[in-house]
Write a protein that holds these residues in place. Structure first.
Motif, PDB file in Angstrom:
ATOM      1  N   LYS A  93       0.838  -1.207   0.000  1.00 17.26           N
ATOM      2  CA  LYS A  93       0.000   0.000   0.000  1.00 17.26           C
ATOM      3  C   LYS A  93       0.875   1.260   0.000  1.00 17.26           C
ATOM      4  N   GLU A  94       1.943   1.220   0.776  1.00  9.76           N
ATOM      5  CA  GLU A  94       2.851   2.373   0.842  1.00  9.76           C
ATOM      6  C   GLU A  94       3.584   2.555  -0.485  1.00  9.76           C
ATOM      7  N   TRP A  95       3.966   1.463  -1.130  1.00  4.56           N
ATOM      8  CA  TRP A  95       4.599   1.557  -2.453  1.00  4.56           C
ATOM      9  C   TRP A  95       3.645   2.194  -3.460  1.00  4.56           C
ATOM     10  N   ILE A  96       2.388   1.788  -3.425  1.00  5.71           N
ATOM     11  CA  ILE A  96       1.400   2.355  -4.344  1.00  5.71           C
ATOM     12  C   ILE A  96       1.183   3.836  -4.038  1.00  5.71           C
ATOM     13  N   ARG A  97       1.238   4.194  -2.752  1.00  6.14           N
ATOM     14  CA  ARG A  97       1.091   5.607  -2.387  1.00  6.14           C
ATOM     15  C   ARG A  97       2.226   6.450  -2.970  1.00  6.14           C
TER      16      ARG A  97
END
Length: 199
Positions: A93-97
Motif C-alpha cells: 500500500k505504501e509503495w502504491i502511495r
C-alpha cells in the motif's frame, strides 16, 4: 527460527541511469524502522508510523541496490509469523502511495535526509577513498558533491510519482522468505497487490 525474514524487491536501474537518484529518494521515503527506535507515531516515514502503530514487524529496512545495468529496489523485514501478510500488504500500500499521492513535504524531508546521509558517510579518508573508487568504477569520474546535491534537489513529488509508477506499479516483484512463513500470501495475490489497492 522464531521470526519470519522476508525480502521483496522490484527491478530497478543501474548506477549511471538518470532515474537512480529519484529511486534513492524514494528509498529514503520508505526508510527503516526497528522496535528499539523511539518516536512512535512521530516518525517521518509513513510506513514506520503504520508499522509502529499496528505492531506489524520487529524491523524493516528499505534498500536500493544498483549494479552496472540493473538494480533491485525493495524492502527487507523481520516479522512475527502471524503478521507477515498484514506487513506485506501495508508495504505494498505504501509503495502504491509513492506512485499516486506522495506529497512535496515528504519528498523535501527525504531529499534532506538523503543528502545528510551521503555526506555523513564521507567522514574520514578511508570512506572517501572507497567513494572515489566506487564512483570511478560506476561513472568513470568522481561526481562533485555540489553536482550530486543539485541532482537530488531536482527531484520533486511529481518525478517521484512518475519514476515509482515506471518501476513499481503493476510490476512483478522478486520475493525471498525464510522462517515461519505459512501466512505469506500466494505469489499471484502479492502480484495483484502491485497495482491500485482498495481497502
Amino acid at each position: 527460527m522464531p521470526l519470519a525474514h522476508l525480502a521483496v524487491a522490484v527491478e530497478a536501474v543501474g548506477w549511471a541511469h538518470p532515474d537512480t537518484i529519484c529511486l534513492m529518494v524514494a528509498n529514503t521515503l520508505i526508510g527503516n524502522w526497528d522496535r528499539s527506535f523511539g518516536g512512535g507515531m512521530n516518525l517521518s516515514s509513513k510506513l514506520a508510523q503504520l508499522t509502529c502503530h499496528g505492531n506489524l514487524c520487529h524491523s524493516f529496512q528499505s534498500f536500493n541496490t544498483s549494479y552496472t545495468d540493473t538494480g533491485l529496489w525493495g524492502i527487507y523485514m523481520v516479522c512475527e509469523p502471524a503478521t507477515v501478510a498484514d506487513m506485506l500488504h501495508t508495504v505494498q500500500k505504501e509503495w502504491i502511495r509513492l506512485c499516486t499521492s506522495v506529497t512535496e513535504s515528504e519528498v523535501a524531508r527525504a531529499k534532506n535526509l538523503l543528502k545528510t546521509n551521503m555526506l555523513l558517510q564521507l567522514d574520514g579518508s578511508t570512506p572517501i577513498c572507497e567513494d572515489i573508487g566506487r564512483q570511478m568504477l560506476c561513472y568513470n569520474r568522481r561526481i562533485p558533491i555540489p553536482e550530486l546535491e543539485a541532482r537530488v534537489d531536482a527531484v520533486n513529488a511529481e518525478t517521484i510519482r512518475e519514476v515509482c509508477t515506471k518501476y513499481i506499479y503493476d510490476k512483478s516483484p522478486a520475493i525471498a522468505a525464510v522462517g515461519p512463513i505459512e501466512q505469506l500470501p500466494d505469489f499471484n495475490r502479492i502480484r495483484s497487490n502491485m497495482c491500485w489497492l482498495r481497502d
